[in-house]
Design an enzyme around this catalytic site. Sequence first.
Site, PDB file in Angstrom:
ATOM      1  N   HIS A  58     -14.145  30.603   9.000  1.00  0.00           N
ATOM      2  CA  HIS A  58     -13.151  29.437   8.518  1.00  0.00           C
ATOM      3  C   HIS A  58     -12.291  30.394   7.955  1.00  0.00           C
ATOM      4  O   HIS A  58     -12.493  30.770   6.686  1.00  0.00           O
ATOM      5  CB  HIS A  58     -13.739  28.437   7.825  1.00  0.00           C
ATOM      6  CG  HIS A  58     -12.740  27.503   7.362  1.00  0.00           C
ATOM      7  ND1 HIS A  58     -13.150  26.124   7.163  1.00  0.00           N
ATOM      8  CD2 HIS A  58     -11.743  27.369   6.597  1.00  0.00           C
ATOM      9  CE1 HIS A  58     -12.038  25.254   6.605  1.00  0.00           C
ATOM     10  NE2 HIS A  58     -11.358  26.234   6.384  1.00  0.00           N
TER      11      HIS A  58
ATOM     12  N   ASP B 109     -14.992  20.298  15.418  1.00  0.00           N
ATOM     13  CA  ASP B 109     -15.387  20.263  14.300  1.00  0.00           C
ATOM     14  C   ASP B 109     -15.648  18.725  13.866  1.00  0.00           C
ATOM     15  O   ASP B 109     -15.114  18.377  12.889  1.00  0.00           O
ATOM     16  CB  ASP B 109     -13.923  20.668  13.448  1.00  0.00           C
ATOM     17  CG  ASP B 109     -14.152  20.882  11.831  1.00  0.00           C
ATOM     18  OD1 ASP B 109     -15.462  20.667  11.517  1.00  0.00           O
ATOM     19  OD2 ASP B 109     -13.272  21.153  11.094  1.00  0.00           O
TER      20      ASP B 109
ATOM     21  N   HIS C  37     -17.851  11.517   7.472  1.00  0.00           N
ATOM     22  CA  HIS C  37     -17.973  11.239   6.312  1.00  0.00           C
ATOM     23  C   HIS C  37     -17.921   9.534   6.167  1.00  0.00           C
ATOM     24  O   HIS C  37     -17.451   9.042   7.342  1.00  0.00           O
ATOM     25  CB  HIS C  37     -16.815  11.575   5.474  1.00  0.00           C
ATOM     26  CG  HIS C  37     -16.569  12.851   5.430  1.00  0.00           C
ATOM     27  ND1 HIS C  37     -17.325  13.875   4.564  1.00  0.00           N
ATOM     28  CD2 HIS C  37     -15.744  13.848   5.827  1.00  0.00           C
ATOM     29  CE1 HIS C  37     -17.010  15.157   4.664  1.00  0.00           C
ATOM     30  NE2 HIS C  37     -15.994  15.244   5.500  1.00  0.00           N
TER      31      HIS C  37
ATOM     32  N   HIS D 122     -18.938  23.903  17.320  1.00  0.00           N
ATOM     33  CA  HIS D 122     -18.347  23.312  15.918  1.00  0.00           C
ATOM     34  C   HIS D 122     -18.798  21.894  15.441  1.00  0.00           C
ATOM     35  O   HIS D 122     -17.878  21.077  15.800  1.00  0.00           O
ATOM     36  CB  HIS D 122     -16.797  23.834  15.438  1.00  0.00           C
ATOM     37  CG  HIS D 122     -16.821  24.022  14.141  1.00  0.00           C
ATOM     38  ND1 HIS D 122     -15.914  24.666  13.572  1.00  0.00           N
ATOM     39  CD2 HIS D 122     -17.336  23.076  12.940  1.00  0.00           C
ATOM     40  CE1 HIS D 122     -15.508  24.465  12.195  1.00  0.00           C
ATOM     41  NE2 HIS D 122     -16.514  23.455  11.756  1.00  0.00           N
TER      42      HIS D 122
END
Length: 415
Positions: free
Chosen positions: A172, A278, A282, A57
Amino acid sequence: MIIEGRVFYRGSVRELYLFIDGGVIKDIRLSIDKSQSPNIRFMDRGNIILPGFIDIHVHLRDFEQAYKEDFYTGTASAAAGGVTVVFDMPNTVPRNNRLSILQYRDSVADKKSVVDYGLYYGLPPNLDELFGFEDIAIGMKVYPDDLHSYKIDHISDVMIYNHAKDIVTVFHAEEPDGYISGDDSPSIEREGIKYIAGYTKSIGLPTHITHVTCRSFIFDAKNIYTSLTVDSTPHHIMLSSEDLKYPYGRVRPPLRDRECVESLVKELNGLIDIYATDHAPHTWEEKMDGFNGFPGLETAYNVLATLYNKGVLSLNRIVELYSTNPAIRFKLDNILGYIEVGYLANLTVVDLYSSVRVDPTKFFSKAKHSPFDGMKLYGRVISTFVRGVEVYNGEDITVKPGYGVNIKSFKRGFK
Ligand code: NCD
Ligand code: ZN
Ligand code: ZN
């Protein structure tokens, strides 16, 4: 090439010689005649050679969000974290849920990656966009908003197709309205998971639920449908909502309270099947605006090694969670997940005991921040080998962009 060192082999650590040719482990021996073998790479006795980590992920972004991460920086971040194969998520801009986009994404990844990769495909708008996707993609990802956009019968049709093609459908699982409105209450995830468990049981198709945050949710899910598998992330295992505040601490699903975190970490030895980051990069400005997610690849192993040093995890279990079980779940366990003759020479060489102070300014990821910033964690990635070639030497990336390939190109029957 021959690698000499302490190898995690069939559940224990032994001094061995790995004979590697053409990217594959050709032989494993207890001793060799060194006068006959010029090309030996010696790994220090303080380090251990593990089956290469596989992260199922990861958001490598690229396309229009390449300013956050691209296939080069994301896979370099993986290599530095000892991760030899990454599975890239499809919530890209544009979204990776059309065959033409999947093909294009594969060509971009092929040119830039330094470790091997798998691609998830997003739930496509119609069934015509399915045929042949399984030759390129490793899995399909379904998001909470997909349950809003598409009828459940469409999702069932797609899942039946996936099942026939041995494609894992990954959910999800959060209740869609709560997810879209950014509701942080645990019931949003609890209800989402129960729904997916009940729904997948009703159509009889096993699935995988990603980034589960609390033991009781996993217990409920597996109680409803025993064929479900789940993964949990480093941040949900280590950090509570008290540890990281708004805005930086925002992530979907949200960080939970201490009790939940402690219940979750215990399940690394129980109900949790797979460990996955995950990795969701950003920019700093975006994080300050409350964007969800953190980079995770370059601290993932340190979190595991820290739990090892606390006596929570065995080396055996680290390998299962971050290499063997991902390989098994995605049907790659004939080429990955073990150090065995005939397997790809994907190897992660680690030190378990040294301590590090997390410094995200040194990350290869474009996201130079971390939920573990400044924390003292354990373990160090000494070297990462992908198909017998060292891609990271403990300091630098040592291959050119494009060395990494789509793991699907090896498919079944490679041996
Ligand atoms: C992910 C992202 O940024 O793409 N964010 C997150 O908080 N986990 C999306 C996701 O995995 O749901
Ligand atoms: Zn998600
Ligand atoms: Zn994600």
